[in-house]
Write an enzyme that holds these catalytic residues in place. Structure first.
Site, PDB file in Angstrom:
ATOM      1  N   GLY A 108       0.821  -1.200   0.000  1.00 24.56           N
ATOM      2  CA  GLY A 108       0.000   0.000   0.000  1.00 24.56           C
ATOM      3  C   GLY A 108       0.854   1.248   0.000  1.00 24.56           C
ATOM      4  O   GLY A 108       2.086   1.176   0.009  1.00 24.56           O
ATOM      5  N   PRO A 109       0.233   2.424  -0.007  1.00 23.00           N
ATOM      6  CA  PRO A 109       0.981   3.683  -0.054  1.00 23.00           C
ATOM      7  C   PRO A 109       1.852   3.860   1.178  1.00 23.00           C
ATOM      8  O   PRO A 109       1.633   3.229   2.226  1.00 23.00           O
ATOM      9  CB  PRO A 109      -0.122   4.756  -0.112  1.00 23.00           C
ATOM     10  CG  PRO A 109      -1.352   4.027  -0.554  1.00 23.00           C
ATOM     11  CD  PRO A 109      -1.217   2.635  -0.043  1.00 23.00           C
ATOM     12  N   THR A 112       0.961   4.309   5.739  1.00 22.39           N
ATOM     13  CA  THR A 112      -0.366   3.817   6.091  1.00 22.39           C
ATOM     14  C   THR A 112      -0.362   2.854   7.281  1.00 22.39           C
ATOM     15  O   THR A 112      -1.427   2.375   7.678  1.00 22.39           O
ATOM     16  CB  THR A 112      -1.003   3.115   4.875  1.00 22.39           C
ATOM     17  OG1 THR A 112      -0.071   2.181   4.315  1.00 22.39           O
ATOM     18  CG2 THR A 112      -1.381   4.123   3.808  1.00 22.39           C
ATOM     19  N   LYS A 114       2.004   0.000   7.807  1.00 22.71           N
ATOM     20  CA  LYS A 114       2.399  -1.393   7.547  1.00 22.71           C
ATOM     21  C   LYS A 114       3.347  -1.912   8.624  1.00 22.71           C
ATOM     22  O   LYS A 114       3.217  -3.047   9.079  1.00 22.71           O
ATOM     23  CB  LYS A 114       3.048  -1.492   6.156  1.00 22.71           C
ATOM     24  CG  LYS A 114       2.088  -1.149   5.015  1.00 22.71           C
ATOM     25  CD  LYS A 114       2.715  -1.365   3.651  1.00 22.71           C
ATOM     26  CE  LYS A 114       3.721  -0.278   3.326  1.00 22.71           C
ATOM     27  NZ  LYS A 114       3.091   1.050   3.162  1.00 22.71           N
ATOM     28  N   GLU A 335      -7.451  33.240  -6.992  1.00 20.82           N
ATOM     29  CA  GLU A 335      -7.978  32.321  -5.979  1.00 20.82           C
ATOM     30  C   GLU A 335      -9.460  32.533  -5.742  1.00 20.82           C
ATOM     31  O   GLU A 335     -10.198  31.570  -5.484  1.00 20.82           O
ATOM     32  CB  GLU A 335      -7.204  32.482  -4.665  1.00 20.82           C
ATOM     33  CG  GLU A 335      -5.704  32.285  -4.766  1.00 20.82           C
ATOM     34  CD  GLU A 335      -5.322  30.974  -5.416  1.00 20.82           C
ATOM     35  OE1 GLU A 335      -6.102  30.011  -5.348  1.00 20.82           O
ATOM     36  OE2 GLU A 335      -4.234  30.906  -6.013  1.00 20.82           O
ATOM     37  N   HIS A 338     -11.284  30.504  -8.355  1.00 24.11           N
ATOM     38  CA  HIS A 338     -11.348  29.083  -7.994  1.00 24.11           C
ATOM     39  C   HIS A 338     -12.414  28.834  -6.937  1.00 24.11           C
ATOM     40  O   HIS A 338     -13.216  27.904  -7.049  1.00 24.11           O
ATOM     41  CB  HIS A 338      -9.994  28.633  -7.440  1.00 24.11           C
ATOM     42  CG  HIS A 338      -8.941  28.403  -8.473  1.00 24.11           C
ATOM     43  ND1 HIS A 338      -9.127  27.587  -9.560  1.00 24.11           N
ATOM     44  CD2 HIS A 338      -7.669  28.876  -8.571  1.00 24.11           C
ATOM     45  CE1 HIS A 338      -8.024  27.559 -10.292  1.00 24.11           C
ATOM     46  NE2 HIS A 338      -7.122  28.349  -9.717  1.00 24.11           N
TER      47      HIS A 338
END
Length: 551
Positions: A108-109, A112, A114, A335, A338
């Site tokens: 996984g990323p 996270t 592990k 901004e 947006h």
């Protein structure tokens, strides 16, 4: 003392021989090289093999980490617990004739959890925990990596035998030692190391005096050798993904247990603003919020420190640079565009607007989607494109021209539009992006972008007053909260605002005219798009909905 005398006498003898017998110099050099090589390979009894030493982190008692200390990974924990029952119930699985699990792969990323899951697994089974990294097995000297693999498994069995318990071997960065064989042409050291790891895992059985379980972690499972992933070696592959909203709330609760929070701090709201954050990001967020409170001399951490920490974790510390008055006004208009379009398209999604410089961003709008989104339809992708286009179009409406600050916005626009074409959301239908004739992709991109620009331009021109009012507030105060933005737009109902954006026709049918030049085709940063997209992001894990970028 005696050792020092012997070393001194030996040096004196060498100097005497070199001075009186110069022809002995090559012989002495060869002898020194032979001794060094023997020490390297451990060939001299009593001498420690320097290069063969393996750096591991041993724990005769299981580490004090439990599954309760790992938040936001309910599915991964459940799958891991089921696999660990095979290790803790060896008598039962022997009666059932079940082959013992040899390996569990956590993928996984980054950030996270592990490694935390591996430590919790060792604690759950009452096992010795030995941790190492894939990079520690690799050495320039042939055969050293394989020797280190044998050493770590020997050490695991020895520790387990001494403590009368199973052993868990945790290998981080498995892709370093477990990459596909045949990639390295210079020498076969990587392949020999992987072969030894495969042999060690094949030698495990439920009848071993010390049961050894290999838990490995990687961010790049696609690089691993197929022989390593086959059943009988790594029998379980557990995905450890980025936490969802509820998982982020649990992680924030864990990391704020030892921190004095002020009254009224809503961690649910913080969790909503941190879509895409990993557990490591959330730990850093909690720490930065405490640091900000300490800087201000506060005894408790208010919620505003958490929201300020979100920006810092995403983009970095505030910078001292001060653009000119004219540049600041252009950034404020950019901004504001947006934020205005973002709020019209998805009411309540804008969390904060600022023209404070952080990293390479001269300003940014932070989005906080009401729900975590993992699958996008055409309407949602078009909304994201409009959101990114709004900054440069606001500049064009107010100043009569665009600026270079929209470079990152245009990269995101091209990525999203290419995704739309590749997902069958254009008049071309279902196509292969790589197989399109030259210039066709550019024509489709231009048609989609032109239609969406017309929508955004129409909406901004109708709300020019609100746009300028927002820009003036940003110039005065440098930031604008989402709640205050919604107060400015409270005079118009959300459905009326959305209808205004739909007043311009949708993407027109593509023109049959060929492109003027094949060189006009716009490049894309990614190849063929995936069917399930991550949240469209700018420069941070929570999703920056566009911003002026320094060039």
């Amino acid at each position: 003392m005696a050792r020092d005398v012997l070393l001194g006498a030996g040096a004196a003898v060498v100097i005497f021989l070199v001075a009186h017998f110069p022809t002995l110099i090559p012989v002495l050099l060869m002898a020194a090289l032979a001794v060094l090589l023997l020490r390297t390979m451990g060939g001299i009894p009593g001498l420690r093999p320097r290069f063969a030493a393996l750096s591991t982190r041993r724990a005769p008692q299981s580490p004090g980490v439990t599954f309760d200390d790992v938040g936001g990974q309910a599915a991964a924990k459940q799958e891991l617990l089921e696999a660990l029952d095979f290790l803790s119930q060896s008598d039962r699985i022997r009666r059932m004739g079940i082959r013992a699990l040899r390996g569990i792969l956590l993928t996984g990323p980054p950030g996270t959890g592990k490694t935390l899951l591996a430590k919790a697994a060792a604690n759950y089974t009452g096992s010795v925990f030995i941790a190492t990294s894939g990079s520690e097995f690799i050495e320039v000297y042939a055969g050293v990596g394989a020797q280190r693999v044998r050493e770590v498994f020997r050490r695991a069995r020895e520790e387990g035998r001494q403590n009368d318990c199973p052993a868990v071997v945790f290998i981080d960065e498995l892709e370093v030692v477990g990459g596909r064989r045949g990639r390295h042409q210079s020498h076969l050291e990587y392949d020999q190391t992987l072969n030894q790891l495969l042999v060690e895992m094949d030698g495990m059985s439920v009848d071993d005096s010390v049961r050894v379980l290999v838990i490995a972690a990687t961010n790049r499972a696609d690089l691993l050798d197929d022989a390593l992933l086959r059943p009988g070696r790594f029998d379980r592959v557990v995905r450890v993904e980025l936490p969802d909203r509820e998982g982020r709330r649990q992680i924030l609760g864990l990391h704020t247990q030892n921190k004095p929070l002020a009254e009224g701090v809503d961690l649910d709201r913080v969790a909503r603003d941190t879509f895409g954050f990993s557990g490591a990001h959330l730990e850093s967020l909690s720490n930065e919020a405490a640091i900000l409170a300490m800087r201000e001399g506060l005894e408790h951490i208010p919620e505003r420190c958490f929201h300020e920490a979100v920006d810092k974790v995403m983009l970095g510390e505030k910078l001292d640079r001060r653009p000119t008055r004219e540049e600041r006004r252009r950034i404020a208009v950019h901004e504001a565009g947006h934020a205005l379009i973002g709020e019209l398209l998805d009411s309540g999604s804008v969390a904060r607007v600022t023209i404070t410089s952080r990293g390479q961003a001269l300003g940014f709008v932070r989005q906080a989607p009401r729900e975590d989104i993992y699958l996008y339809g055409k309407e949602k992708l078009e909304s994201e494109v409009q959101r990114f286009l709004a900054g440069s179009l606001a500049e064009e409406i107010v100043f009569g021209e665009r600026s270079t600050g929209a470079g990152n916005d245009f990269e995101q626009v091209l990525r999203l539009v290419t995704t739309m074409v590749g997902s069958g959301m254009s008049p071309l239908g279902v196509v292969d992006i790589q197989g399109l004739p030259e210039g066709v992709l550019h024509r489709e991109q231009s048609a989609i972008i032109a239609a969406l620009e017309d929508r955004v331009r129409h909406a901004l021109e109708e709300r020019r007053g609100a746009l300028l009012a927002m820009a003036d507030i940003l110039l005065e105060e440098e930031s604008l909260s989402g709640d205050r933005l919604r107060d400015l737009l409270a005079g118009q109902a959300p459905w009326e605002a959305a209808a205004a954006l739909d007043a311009v026709p949708a993407t027109p049918a593509r023109s049959a005219a060929p492109p003027a030049s094949s060189e006009a085709e716009a490049p894309t940063r990614e190849g063929a798009p995936r069917k399930v997209l991550p949240a469209p992001q700018g420069r941070g894990p929570a999703g920056i909905a566009g911003g002026a970028v320094e060039v």
